[in-house]
Scaffold this motif. Sequence first.
Motif, PDB file in Angstrom:
ATOM      1  N   SER A   1     -62.297   4.534  64.422  1.00 30.62           N
ATOM      2  CA  SER A   1     -62.833   4.193  65.738  1.00 30.62           C
ATOM      3  C   SER A   1     -62.385   2.783  66.050  1.00 30.62           C
ATOM      4  O   SER A   1     -61.804   2.100  65.196  1.00 30.62           O
ATOM      5  CB  SER A   1     -64.350   4.323  65.762  1.00 30.62           C
ATOM      6  N   ILE A   2     -62.641   2.339  67.269  1.00 29.54           N
ATOM      7  CA  ILE A   2     -62.127   1.022  67.666  1.00 29.54           C
ATOM      8  C   ILE A   2     -63.121   0.345  68.603  1.00 29.54           C
ATOM      9  O   ILE A   2     -63.774   1.001  69.420  1.00 29.54           O
ATOM     10  CB  ILE A   2     -60.711   1.158  68.283  1.00 29.54           C
ATOM     11  N   SER A   3     -63.244  -0.980  68.424  1.00 27.44           N
ATOM     12  CA  SER A   3     -64.185  -1.757  69.231  1.00 27.44           C
ATOM     13  C   SER A   3     -63.590  -3.145  69.439  1.00 27.44           C
ATOM     14  O   SER A   3     -62.604  -3.511  68.795  1.00 27.44           O
ATOM     15  CB  SER A   3     -65.538  -1.853  68.517  1.00 27.44           C
ATOM     16  N   GLY A   4     -64.195  -3.929  70.323  1.00 29.46           N
ATOM     17  CA  GLY A   4     -63.708  -5.280  70.513  1.00 29.46           C
ATOM     18  C   GLY A   4     -64.497  -6.030  71.557  1.00 29.46           C
ATOM     19  O   GLY A   4     -65.403  -5.479  72.195  1.00 29.46           O
ATOM     20  N   HIS A   5     -64.143  -7.291  71.726  1.00 29.59           N
ATOM     21  CA  HIS A   5     -64.878  -8.213  72.596  1.00 29.59           C
ATOM     22  C   HIS A   5     -63.936  -8.843  73.610  1.00 29.59           C
ATOM     23  O   HIS A   5     -62.894  -9.383  73.223  1.00 29.59           O
ATOM     24  CB  HIS A   5     -65.511  -9.308  71.735  1.00 29.59           C
ATOM     25  N   SER A   6     -64.294  -8.782  74.888  1.00 25.27           N
ATOM     26  CA  SER A   6     -63.574  -9.492  75.948  1.00 25.27           C
ATOM     27  C   SER A   6     -62.122  -9.001  75.999  1.00 25.27           C
ATOM     28  O   SER A   6     -61.900  -7.817  76.266  1.00 25.27           O
ATOM     29  CB  SER A   6     -63.689 -10.998  75.706  1.00 25.27           C
ATOM     30  N   MET A   7     -61.115  -9.857  75.741  1.00 20.63           N
ATOM     31  CA  MET A   7     -59.735  -9.354  75.657  1.00 20.63           C
ATOM     32  C   MET A   7     -59.636  -8.216  74.646  1.00 20.63           C
ATOM     33  O   MET A   7     -58.878  -7.252  74.838  1.00 20.63           O
ATOM     34  CB  MET A   7     -58.795 -10.494  75.248  1.00 20.63           C
ATOM     35  N   GLY A   8     -60.410  -8.300  73.565  1.00 18.59           N
ATOM     36  CA  GLY A   8     -60.414  -7.240  72.555  1.00 18.59           C
ATOM     37  C   GLY A   8     -61.154  -5.991  73.021  1.00 18.59           C
ATOM     38  O   GLY A   8     -60.869  -4.884  72.553  1.00 18.59           O
ATOM     39  N   GLY A   9     -62.088  -6.152  73.949  1.00 17.55           N
ATOM     40  CA  GLY A   9     -62.744  -4.994  74.553  1.00 17.55           C
ATOM     41  C   GLY A   9     -61.758  -4.245  75.435  1.00 17.55           C
ATOM     42  O   GLY A   9     -61.694  -3.005  75.415  1.00 17.55           O
ATOM     43  N   HIS A  10     -60.974  -5.015  76.200  1.00 15.76           N
ATOM     44  CA  HIS A  10     -59.848  -4.434  76.947  1.00 15.76           C
ATOM     45  C   HIS A  10     -58.911  -3.700  75.989  1.00 15.76           C
ATOM     46  O   HIS A  10     -58.511  -2.548  76.233  1.00 15.76           O
ATOM     47  CB  HIS A  10     -59.106  -5.552  77.694  1.00 15.76           C
TER      48      HIS A  10
ATOM     49  N   PRO B   1     -65.924  -6.342  78.010  1.00 12.09           N
ATOM     50  CA  PRO B   1     -64.461  -6.176  78.108  1.00 12.09           C
ATOM     51  C   PRO B   1     -63.897  -6.681  79.431  1.00 12.09           C
ATOM     52  O   PRO B   1     -64.591  -6.689  80.444  1.00 12.09           O
ATOM     53  CB  PRO B   1     -64.291  -4.659  78.011  1.00 12.09           C
ATOM     54  N   ILE B   2     -62.628  -7.059  79.404  1.00 13.15           N
ATOM     55  CA  ILE B   2     -61.880  -7.268  80.651  1.00 13.15           C
ATOM     56  C   ILE B   2     -61.561  -5.868  81.143  1.00 13.15           C
ATOM     57  O   ILE B   2     -60.607  -5.234  80.707  1.00 13.15           O
ATOM     58  CB  ILE B   2     -60.589  -8.078  80.405  1.00 13.15           C
ATOM     59  N   ALA B   3     -62.401  -5.356  82.048  1.00 13.89           N
ATOM     60  CA  ALA B   3     -62.435  -3.927  82.328  1.00 13.89           C
ATOM     61  C   ALA B   3     -61.386  -3.501  83.350  1.00 13.89           C
ATOM     62  O   ALA B   3     -61.082  -2.313  83.458  1.00 13.89           O
ATOM     63  CB  ALA B   3     -63.823  -3.532  82.822  1.00 13.89           C
ATOM     64  N   ASN B   4     -60.843  -4.466  84.067  1.00  9.89           N
ATOM     65  CA  ASN B   4     -59.894  -4.129  85.142  1.00  9.89           C
ATOM     66  C   ASN B   4     -58.858  -5.265  85.246  1.00  9.89           C
ATOM     67  O   ASN B   4     -58.755  -5.954  86.255  1.00  9.89           O
ATOM     68  CB  ASN B   4     -60.703  -3.995  86.450  1.00  9.89           C
ATOM     69  N   PRO B   5     -58.082  -5.468  84.187  1.00  8.73           N
ATOM     70  CA  PRO B   5     -57.244  -6.680  84.092  1.00  8.73           C
ATOM     71  C   PRO B   5     -56.228  -6.823  85.219  1.00  8.73           C
ATOM     72  O   PRO B   5     -55.855  -7.956  85.556  1.00  8.73           O
ATOM     73  CB  PRO B   5     -56.547  -6.537  82.729  1.00  8.73           C
TER      74      PRO B   5
END
Lengths: 282, 282
Positions: A145-154, A175-179
């Motif tokens: 599975s995969i997870s992350g924060h901010s740029m890593g959430g993107h 996350p940066i949801a719509n870069p």
Amino acid sequence: MMLEKISSNKMFGGVQEHFQHHAESLKCQMRFAIYLPEGASKHAPVPVLYWLSGLTCTDENFVQKSGGQRMASALGIAIVCPDTSPRGVGIADDENQSYDLGLGAGFYINATEKPWSTHYKMYDYIVNELPVLIAANFPVSNKKSISGHSMGGHGALTIALKNPDKYCSVSAFSPIANPINSPWGQKAFSAYLGSDKTLWQQHDASVLMKASTQHVPALVDQGLADDFLQEQLQPESLISAALSNNYPLILNQHQGYDHSYFFIASFIESHLCFHAKHLGQS
Amino acid sequence: MMLEKISSNKMFGGVQEHFQHHAESLKCQMRFAIYLPEGASKHAPVPVLYWLSGLTCTDENFVQKSGGQRMASALGIAIVCPDTSPRGVGIADDENQSYDLGLGAGFYINATEKPWSTHYKMYDYIVNELPVLIAANFPVSNKKSISGHSMGGHGALTIALKNPDKYCSVSAFSPIANPINSPWGQKAFSAYLGSDKTLWQQHDASVLMKASTQHVPALVDQGLADDFLQEQLQPESLISAALSNNYPLILNQHQGYDHSYFFIASFIESHLCFHAKHLGQS
């Protein structure tokens, strides 16, 4: 491939380690962290959660600040934390550093534009090279599975949406949801991918979620006191995409929480339990 | 007394904050951290655990790395983390720094020797000044416990043993348990207290525990893969002292754990539960 162990510390019955190795896809030395819960062995392999960090971070931030190892130990999950960009002598932007481009800001994509295209292939590294390295050297199963924060959430959302067969579940904090519509994303995508916005759309979680035909279970948590919420993160775009495509997205918003690891630490338990369910660990 | 807020982050429903203020006892600006659990108020004051950090640490280490706020929130306990020495322009040793003397190495005692005696009064700061400041500015009850790591474990044990009426319980991770017989302790006590070893004995946990007539409940955890175990920490001296005086010391030894915050994070829950019991919170 040679792995060099940098450190090893017992933690919650398991072991927290850091390694470095030569990354073929990035053409440089890279560090990563791995937490292995107690009892992980060739005969009892454990699934892996990949954690992608945000701008300016390294393989250290999640390890030091999230407290995630406690539940990883309880649930029997390994956690792998790669670095956030290629690093080292001679790599583009080593000298002329800005916090949101180049070092610490790989954005988990493959750069096509010079000078970035020689080393900045973080998508290939995370999706292809690192999982092979992990599988070859540690007692892990083929469940990821995969997870992350901010740029890593993107990074986590886009990588899972582009590879629904590879990941059992995906989650993100802030996350940066719509870069393609945020200053951080526009700066990075312009530099790494050039001006062709059809390329940009292939790395935008909201665009991908709207078009997705195969649904990876997804969980997002967002603090409402996050300084980057409106300008950079735009979770409303992800919510719209999920609604328009009947995507099973769980998106929780939290009064008073900001963009820091204090927010991640407060909710990492629920993310690990979410992934454990989809990884068959609970 | 003026308190200046440096930062504030919501965490586990409560708030993690850092402040600075002028410390009268140390004659300089000092920083401290405080975690306040959700619901703490004038009408519902909470007890306080003081956390004393080890050599080279600041008010940040426990806050960032221990994960202790999770159980502090669940148990309704505030945690105050002071810095480990006076700091600032003109304070002895600012220029000629060694990691185990001076900056970051106050040893929680009152220095009597020049040049240290002007500012290095960490005992007075921790025992007298800081609790008054905390009580005047935050929604806390008059119940206090104390804990710490390494040099801070020495500080917690000696301060509780010298002030059994002030603290409901004491705990330590990897404490310098017999500093008069350890190189770290001998270097610091020589510099701060001079050559009179009767003064040294007043700040040695093993000596104090052996002579104690009023018993503060005490919990110590020690990793057996700790690089400093034999030369610097010497938990066997504390065990001997407890046995000779029928002192109710719980001392747990753990295979494979080292001196790092990974060890603290692994066992902080049990320390917080121990203190909660004695603070009337469970």
